[in-house]
Design an enzyme around this catalytic site. Structure first.
Site, PDB file in Angstrom:
ATOM      1  N   ASN A  63      73.523 -14.875 121.877  1.00 45.16           N
ATOM      2  CA  ASN A  63      73.900 -16.291 121.972  1.00 45.16           C
ATOM      3  C   ASN A  63      73.003 -17.116 121.054  1.00 45.16           C
ATOM      4  O   ASN A  63      71.823 -16.810 120.864  1.00 45.16           O
ATOM      5  CB  ASN A  63      73.886 -16.806 123.422  1.00 45.16           C
ATOM      6  CG  ASN A  63      72.606 -16.542 124.180  1.00 45.16           C
ATOM      7  OD1 ASN A  63      71.877 -15.612 123.889  1.00 45.16           O
ATOM      8  ND2 ASN A  63      72.340 -17.378 125.176  1.00 45.16           N
ATOM      9  N   GLU A  65      72.137 -21.064 120.541  1.00 41.78           N
ATOM     10  CA  GLU A  65      72.323 -22.424 121.072  1.00 41.78           C
ATOM     11  C   GLU A  65      71.979 -23.473 120.008  1.00 41.78           C
ATOM     12  O   GLU A  65      71.550 -23.144 118.896  1.00 41.78           O
ATOM     13  CB  GLU A  65      71.469 -22.593 122.337  1.00 41.78           C
ATOM     14  CG  GLU A  65      71.934 -21.616 123.420  1.00 41.78           C
ATOM     15  CD  GLU A  65      71.177 -21.750 124.732  1.00 41.78           C
ATOM     16  OE1 GLU A  65      70.133 -22.430 124.781  1.00 41.78           O
ATOM     17  OE2 GLU A  65      71.645 -21.152 125.719  1.00 41.78           O
ATOM     18  N   ASN A  66      72.200 -24.734 120.360  1.00 42.15           N
ATOM     19  CA  ASN A  66      72.004 -25.812 119.389  1.00 42.15           C
ATOM     20  C   ASN A  66      71.531 -27.061 120.117  1.00 42.15           C
ATOM     21  O   ASN A  66      71.908 -27.291 121.275  1.00 42.15           O
ATOM     22  CB  ASN A  66      73.348 -26.086 118.674  1.00 42.15           C
ATOM     23  CG  ASN A  66      73.172 -26.935 117.435  1.00 42.15           C
ATOM     24  OD1 ASN A  66      73.079 -28.146 117.498  1.00 42.15           O
ATOM     25  ND2 ASN A  66      73.102 -26.282 116.298  1.00 42.15           N
ATOM     26  N   ALA A  67      70.728 -27.888 119.420  1.00 36.50           N
ATOM     27  CA  ALA A  67      70.263 -29.148 119.997  1.00 36.50           C
ATOM     28  C   ALA A  67      71.446 -30.031 120.387  1.00 36.50           C
ATOM     29  O   ALA A  67      71.357 -30.829 121.323  1.00 36.50           O
ATOM     30  CB  ALA A  67      69.361 -29.866 119.001  1.00 36.50           C
ATOM     31  N   CYS A  68      72.540 -29.884 119.654  1.00 34.32           N
ATOM     32  CA  CYS A  68      73.798 -30.512 120.064  1.00 34.32           C
ATOM     33  C   CYS A  68      74.472 -29.476 120.979  1.00 34.32           C
ATOM     34  O   CYS A  68      75.169 -28.566 120.514  1.00 34.32           O
ATOM     35  CB  CYS A  68      74.651 -30.807 118.820  1.00 34.32           C
ATOM     36  SG  CYS A  68      76.190 -31.617 119.231  1.00 34.32           S
ATOM     37  N   TYR A  69      74.159 -29.571 122.275  1.00 30.29           N
ATOM     38  CA  TYR A  69      74.412 -28.490 123.230  1.00 30.29           C
ATOM     39  C   TYR A  69      75.775 -27.816 123.123  1.00 30.29           C
ATOM     40  O   TYR A  69      75.897 -26.607 123.230  1.00 30.29           O
ATOM     41  CB  TYR A  69      74.254 -29.001 124.669  1.00 30.29           C
ATOM     42  CG  TYR A  69      72.836 -29.313 125.091  1.00 30.29           C
ATOM     43  CD1 TYR A  69      71.760 -29.146 124.210  1.00 30.29           C
ATOM     44  CD2 TYR A  69      72.580 -29.785 126.373  1.00 30.29           C
ATOM     45  CE1 TYR A  69      70.464 -29.441 124.604  1.00 30.29           C
ATOM     46  CE2 TYR A  69      71.281 -30.084 126.777  1.00 30.29           C
ATOM     47  CZ  TYR A  69      70.228 -29.906 125.889  1.00 30.29           C
ATOM     48  OH  TYR A  69      68.957 -30.198 126.290  1.00 30.29           O
ATOM     49  N   CYS A  74      78.369 -18.109 122.278  1.00 25.89           N
ATOM     50  CA  CYS A  74      78.059 -16.970 123.146  1.00 25.89           C
ATOM     51  C   CYS A  74      77.869 -15.691 122.327  1.00 25.89           C
ATOM     52  O   CYS A  74      78.400 -15.551 121.214  1.00 25.89           O
ATOM     53  CB  CYS A  74      79.191 -16.729 124.135  1.00 25.89           C
ATOM     54  SG  CYS A  74      79.360 -18.004 125.387  1.00 25.89           S
ATOM     55  N   GLU A  76      79.093 -12.675 122.886  1.00 23.83           N
ATOM     56  CA  GLU A  76      80.330 -11.905 122.699  1.00 23.83           C
ATOM     57  C   GLU A  76      81.129 -12.448 121.526  1.00 23.83           C
ATOM     58  O   GLU A  76      81.652 -11.707 120.704  1.00 23.83           O
ATOM     59  CB  GLU A  76      81.203 -11.986 123.958  1.00 23.83           C
ATOM     60  CG  GLU A  76      80.571 -11.453 125.223  1.00 23.83           C
ATOM     61  CD  GLU A  76      79.815 -12.512 126.008  1.00 23.83           C
ATOM     62  OE1 GLU A  76      79.100 -13.347 125.399  1.00 23.83           O
ATOM     63  OE2 GLU A  76      79.937 -12.505 127.245  1.00 23.83           O
ATOM     64  N   CYS A 108      81.989 -15.466 129.995  1.00 28.85           N
ATOM     65  CA  CYS A 108      82.576 -16.769 130.317  1.00 28.85           C
ATOM     66  C   CYS A 108      84.070 -16.749 129.997  1.00 28.85           C
ATOM     67  O   CYS A 108      84.572 -15.853 129.291  1.00 28.85           O
ATOM     68  CB  CYS A 108      81.861 -17.882 129.552  1.00 28.85           C
ATOM     69  SG  CYS A 108      82.357 -18.031 127.825  1.00 28.85           S
TER      70      CYS A 108
END
Ligand code: THU
Length: 163
Positions: A63, A65-69, A74, A76, A108
C-alpha cells in the site's frame, strides 16, 4: 465483436488450477516481503500482496498512502496494476499479508472489484503473519458481481454514438 469483448476475451476460468503447498507458502512469503515496503505513515497499517500470473510470474505490491488521504492505493491494486502494465492479465492467485496477528487480512471492496475485472474464478489467499491462510475465490469474496461482460448485455436503450 465490440471493443470491450475483444479486450476481455482472453480472460479464462482458472478455478481448477491447483497450487502446490510450496507455491502457496512461497507466494505468502513474497507478500510478506512486499509488506516491508509499505508506505503507510498515516494509517500505520502495512499490507503486502503477491500476484501469481498464469505463466508463473510474480508481481508484488504494497500500500502507498498520500498526504491527500483519498489518493492512497492498496497493495492488491498496486500488484495487479504492475502486472497489467507489463502485459499480464491472466492470474492464478494473489496472496495478501498484513500485521494483524489474530485475523486474516481481508481485501477491501474496491480491490475485490479490481480483482474481478480479470476473472472471478481465481484464488485469493488471506494470510496471517505466521503464514497461516484462508483461500477464497474472487467470486466468493464478491458474489453477484458486475464485470466487463455486463457492459455488452442486452439493454432497453442503446445510446447512439452521436449522444
Ligand atoms: N489496505 C490495503 O492495502 N489492502 C487492503 O485489502 C485493505 C487496506 C490499505 C489501505 C490503507 O493504506 C491501509 O491499508 C489502511 O486502510
Amino acid at each position: 465483436m465490440d471493443q470491450v469483448n475483444r479486450e476481455v476475451k482472453h480472460i479464462k476460468d482458472h478455478s481448477s488450477i491447483h497450487l502446490s503447498q510450496e507455491t502457496v507458502n512461497k507466494l505468502i512469503h513474497q507478500s510478506q516481503e512486499a509488506k516491508k515496503q509499505a508506505y503507510s505513515p498515516y494509517s500505520k497499517f502495512r499490507v503486502g500482496a503477491a500476484l501469481l500470473t498464469l505463466d508463473g510470474h510474480v508481481f508484488t505490491g504494497c500500500n502507498v498512502e498520500n498526504a491527500c488521504y483519498n489518493l492512497g492505493v492498496c497493495a492488491e491494486r498496486n500488484a495487479i496494476s504492475k502486472a497489467v502494465s507489463e502485459g499480464y492479465r491472466s492470474f492464478k492467485a494473489i496472496a495478501i499479508s498484513s500485521d494483524l496477528s489474530d485475523q486474516f487480512i481481508s481485501p477491501c471492496g474496491g480491490c475485490r472489484q479490481f480483482m474481478r475485472e480479470f476473472g472471478s474464478n481465481w484464488d485469493v489467499y488471506l494470510s496471517k503473519p505466521d503464514g497461516s491462510y484462508l483461500k477464497m475465490a474472487v467470486n466468493k469474496l464478491l458474489p453477484v458481481s458486475f464485470g466487463p461482460e455486463d457492459l455488452s448485455m442486452k439493454k432497453v436503450f442503446d445510446i447512439p454514438n452521436e449522444y
